[in-house]
Design a protein around this motif. Structure first.
Motif, PDB file in Angstrom:
ATOM      1  N   ASN A 259      77.872   4.414   1.410  1.00 49.08           N
ATOM      2  CA  ASN A 259      77.442   4.959   0.114  1.00 49.08           C
ATOM      3  C   ASN A 259      77.680   3.992  -1.039  1.00 49.08           C
ATOM      4  O   ASN A 259      76.848   3.848  -1.932  1.00 49.08           O
ATOM      5  N   SER A 260      78.821   3.341  -1.034  1.00 50.11           N
ATOM      6  CA  SER A 260      79.126   2.430  -2.139  1.00 50.11           C
ATOM      7  C   SER A 260      78.174   1.237  -2.139  1.00 50.11           C
ATOM      8  O   SER A 260      77.773   0.746  -3.206  1.00 50.11           O
TER       9      SER A 260
ATOM     10  N   GLU B 196      74.881   2.538  -3.593  1.00 45.26           N
ATOM     11  CA  GLU B 196      75.002   2.754  -5.039  1.00 45.26           C
ATOM     12  C   GLU B 196      74.917   1.441  -5.809  1.00 45.26           C
ATOM     13  O   GLU B 196      74.140   1.305  -6.770  1.00 45.26           O
ATOM     14  N   SER B 197      75.695   0.472  -5.397  1.00 44.92           N
ATOM     15  CA  SER B 197      75.714  -0.797  -6.131  1.00 44.92           C
ATOM     16  C   SER B 197      74.373  -1.527  -6.020  1.00 44.92           C
ATOM     17  O   SER B 197      73.927  -2.175  -6.977  1.00 44.92           O
TER      18      SER B 197
ATOM     19  N   HIS C 125      71.927   0.052  -8.536  1.00 48.49           N
ATOM     20  CA  HIS C 125      72.266  -0.367  -9.896  1.00 48.49           C
ATOM     21  C   HIS C 125      71.834  -1.809 -10.145  1.00 48.49           C
ATOM     22  O   HIS C 125      71.299  -2.143 -11.220  1.00 48.49           O
TER      23      HIS C 125
ATOM     24  N   HIS D  53      68.734   4.047 -11.505  1.00 43.81           N
ATOM     25  CA  HIS D  53      70.120   4.385 -11.838  1.00 43.81           C
ATOM     26  C   HIS D  53      70.446   5.823 -11.418  1.00 43.81           C
ATOM     27  O   HIS D  53      71.560   6.092 -10.928  1.00 43.81           O
TER      28      HIS D  53
ATOM     29  N   ARG E 198      69.130   7.476  -8.953  1.00 42.77           N
ATOM     30  CA  ARG E 198      69.287   7.491  -7.496  1.00 42.77           C
ATOM     31  C   ARG E 198      70.639   6.910  -7.093  1.00 42.77           C
ATOM     32  O   ARG E 198      71.289   7.403  -6.147  1.00 42.77           O
ATOM     33  N   ALA E 199      71.098   5.915  -7.791  1.00 38.00           N
ATOM     34  CA  ALA E 199      72.404   5.322  -7.485  1.00 38.00           C
ATOM     35  C   ALA E 199      73.522   6.347  -7.640  1.00 38.00           C
ATOM     36  O   ALA E 199      74.473   6.390  -6.831  1.00 38.00           O
ATOM     37  N   GLU E 200      73.422   7.191  -8.675  1.00 41.01           N
ATOM     38  CA  GLU E 200      74.473   8.178  -8.936  1.00 41.01           C
ATOM     39  C   GLU E 200      74.603   9.181  -7.800  1.00 41.01           C
ATOM     40  O   GLU E 200      75.671   9.759  -7.591  1.00 41.01           O
ATOM     41  N   TYR E 201      73.519   9.398  -7.092  1.00 37.39           N
ATOM     42  CA  TYR E 201      73.556  10.334  -5.965  1.00 37.39           C
ATOM     43  C   TYR E 201      74.550   9.863  -4.897  1.00 37.39           C
ATOM     44  O   TYR E 201      75.123  10.674  -4.166  1.00 37.39           O
ATOM     45  N   TYR E 202      74.739   8.555  -4.805  1.00 32.44           N
ATOM     46  CA  TYR E 202      75.618   7.995  -3.764  1.00 32.44           C
ATOM     47  C   TYR E 202      77.007   7.659  -4.290  1.00 32.44           C
ATOM     48  O   TYR E 202      77.787   6.998  -3.604  1.00 32.44           O
ATOM     49  N   ARG E 203      77.305   8.092  -5.502  1.00 31.58           N
ATOM     50  CA  ARG E 203      78.631   7.790  -6.051  1.00 31.58           C
ATOM     51  C   ARG E 203      79.720   8.533  -5.261  1.00 31.58           C
ATOM     52  O   ARG E 203      79.593   9.704  -5.012  1.00 31.58           O
TER      53      ARG E 203
END
Length: 665
Positions: A636-637, A640-641, A644, A658, A660-665
């Motif tokens: 997930n990380s 996410e990165s 971004h 961005h 979509r990235a938050e979904y994997y935070r």
């Protein structure tokens, strides 16, 4: 009463609100009730639902029939009515005993040696039979003769179970003054003419063609329902404060369909006379008898339907209008006179446990609600109740929160069948779910599972179809057995049930490399087909299944543009849609390799930073979208990165990346 989470999860609206609504008798009166049918694939909890209803209604007159047991698959309606009358005619606390004089008289006439070709002789013998006025057990042979009469008409053989059923019926009537029973001829539901002619007509039609015998079944059902209406009327009916209940499991069998057809026809005979009978059936196939009436029941009464589909689509999400879901019960039955609104059928789709329901079931195995295990199991099985029930006990004791990837190993652990042969949990589930399909059909399905859409069944040049019946019947079998789903993004495309497809893909992955339809050969054919038809994203989907990551990165990078090129919201959404389509591709996992190590294996070397980032994103998404790929969420990380990073300098379209990235935070 202690409850079983396996049974109750997901069906509480049915066993609770709906059951209470149907069984109630407002002001002590019967109402026109629909036949409730629970639809679902194998393992969707249909039998468990009926078992739960049977337990909850243990003190009410009720009967439970499974058409796949006791050789009842082809039982005739008149046979079944005799069994149901015996079950409902038992002594029930508060409700007493329900008598069926009209039904038994019909049975007596059908089983009597009446010569229907000579009316005068037949009339004399019939009057003699009724005038004998003797206990029915003395007429046991006459009633038992129905075996020869009906069996000779239908197949030349005795119908299974009739002799035993006769004994049971007679014992069940031992409480009743049988001298009164044969005197009930005047209360028989009749048409024009003498009652004796009516009874002779039954005996004569029973020896006719299929249409005549179906008419007899409907008449006998008339008698059955007339007996029930009488039992629930007058002073004797005042203590019967709730309706009686019939539960029919596996009603897709010929015997189940024939009975339901006779029941609906009988109710049509007397549209102004409601009966006190609640019928709840289950089926794993679509019944053509529902086509027109179900469409009228839903569209004419304003059901909450989302978007129109072809009315010829008939199964699971393909049914239009679609079946109601358990969550719809409360609203459906809150309106005024809902019992009339849904006649003659009320169809409910079973077999899709919510994430919360899976959490409830996991709790029964001492799995903490915040554990990763319920979410993993829900994604893996798509909420299929049977799969959840089978897999959870196998992995609950072995799950270690610090080693989530161990979940994969458990599913591939060998188990031993009673005959000593080796198998795995997933292999056993495959055999169970596909037992209705021939060996040839199974192999075609394994091949077709390579494509995301079931339309691949119609491309013989890809599948090398060997089924002599062709692709059409196989598609229809999938549809009729509820294994097809409509693509949520395009209702003209059909997909296999996710859990079934997952099992089929494992079989495809296990084929030897020299198999004419091995994993690589089938996906290559699919890729080339989609390239020829300019469906580029679908072609890259199969490239990724082949492990051809460079082809995917080249395509997506070109659409993304050179960083920091800007793109608008629509371009960003289109790019994300393609990314989602491609990274949904299946894979051949190596079960004992760490997910991060598998990503490194596929990413490769890239000269540009954007392509490198995109490669990490694509491969990580590819593995993580498979529930077995990364059960612990270790990627997930990375995802996410990567989102971004790719969003930098993209203008308005970067907002979607961005997000979509938050979904994997």
């Amino acid at each position: 009463m202690p409850t079983d989470a396996h049974r109750l999860s997901g069906v509480r609206p049915i066993t609770g609100r709906l059951a209470e609504e149907l069984l109630s008798r407002p002001e002590g009166r019967s109402r026109p009730l629909p036949v409730v049918v629970g639809l679902g694939v194998r393992g969707s909890g249909k039998t468990a639902l009926l078992d739960e209803l049977s337990e909850r209604c243990a003190d009410l007159p009720h009967a439970l029939v499974d058409f796949e047991r006791r050789d009842w698959e082809h039982i005739q309606p008149r046979e079944l009515l005799g069994h149901l009358a015996f079950e409902l005619g038992r002594h029930w606390p508060q409700f007493g005993r329900i008598a069926f004089p009209r039904l038994w008289l019909c049975m007596l006439v059908l089983g009597s040696p009446v010569e229907v070709s000579d009316r005068r002789t037949a009339m004399r013998k019939l009057k003699e039979l009724i005038a004998q006025n003797q206990p029915l057990e003395r007429n046991k042979e006459a009633i038992g003769d129905v075996v020869d009469l009906v069996g000779g008409v239908t197949s030349g053989n005795q119908l299974p179970g009739w002799k035993e059923a006769t004994d049971l019926l007679l014992r069940g009537l031992s409480w009743y003054d049988r001298r009164r029973l044969v005197g009930k001829v005047k209360t028989m539901p009749t048409g024009p003419g003498d009652q004796h002619d009516f009874l002779l007509g039954i005996a004569k039609q029973a020896q006719g063609d299929d249409e005549d015998r179906a008419a007899v079944d409907a008449i006998i059902c008339d008698a059955f329902l007339a007996d029930l209406r009488r039992a629930y009327s007058g002073l004797s009916g005042t203590r019967r404060t709730m309706n009686c209940l019939i539960l029919l499991d596996n009603a897709h069998a010929p015997g189940g369909r024939a009975f339901l057809r006779a029941l609906i026809e009988s109710r049509r005979h007397f549209p102004d006379e409601a009966d006190p009978l609640v019928v709840v059936a289950t089926s794993r196939t679509w019944n053509p008898d529902w086509n027109e009436s179900w469409s009228l029941a839903t569209t004419h009464h304003g059901a909450d339907l989302e978007h129109p589909r072809n009315p010829e689509h008939r199964t699971g999400d393909l049914i239009w209008p679609p079946p109601r879901r358990p969550a719809d019960v409360e609203a459906d039955w809150a309106a005024e006179h809902p019992e009339s609104r849904w006649r003659p059928w009320y169809l409910l789709e079973l077999g899709a446990l919510s994430g919360a329901a899976v959490v409830d079931i996991a709790a029964e195995h001492d799995v903490h609600p915040t554990s990763r295990l319920p979410k993993f199991l829900s994604r893996l099985t798509d909420g299929h109740p049977g799969a959840v029930r089978e897999i959870l006990p196998a992995i609950a004791d072995h799950y270690q929160s610090g080693r989530p990837n161990s979940l994969r190993n458990t599913l591939y652990t060998k188990v031993f069948a009673p005959d000593g042969s080796e198998s795995t949990l997933l292999a056993e589930m495959y055999e169970n779910l596909l037992q209705d399909f021939s060996t040839a059909s199974r192999q075609e399905l394994v091949t077709a599972s390579a494509a995301a859409e079931a339309e691949m069944l119609f491309h013989k040049e890809i599948l090398d179809l060997r089924n002599p019946m062709g692709e059409g019947p196989l598609f229809k079998q999938l549809a009729d057995q509820l294994w097809l789903r409509v693509d949520p993004d395009d209702d003209s495309r059909y997909r296999l049930h996710p859990w079934l497809r997952r099992l089929l893909l494992r079989k495809l992955a296990a084929r030897a490399e020299d198999h004419p339809l091995s994993w690589d050969r089938v996906h290559t054919r699919c890729r080339d087909f989609y390239d020829r038809t300019d469906r580029v994203a679908d072609a890259r989907y199969h490239d990724l299944a082949l492990g051809n990551v460079p082809a995917v990165i080249t395509h997506l990078s070109a659409r993304l543009g050179t960083q920091p090129a800007e793109f608008d919201l629509s371009a960003a959404q289109s790019w994300l849609d393609q990314l989602d389509t491609i990274t949904a591709a299946p894979n051949r996992l190596v079960q004992d390799v760490d997910p991060y190590a598998q990503v490194q294996q596929y990413v490769g070397e890239w000269p540009e930073e954007q392509e490198t980032t995109l490669a990490w994103l694509v491969v990580s998404l590819w593995l993580s979208r498979d529930p077995l790929g990364d059960p612990g969420g270790t990627l997930n990380s990375t995802i996410e990165s990567s989102f971004h990073h790719l969003a930098q300098g993209r203008g308005r379209g970067s907002m979607l990346l961005h997000e979509r990235a938050e979904y994997y935070r």
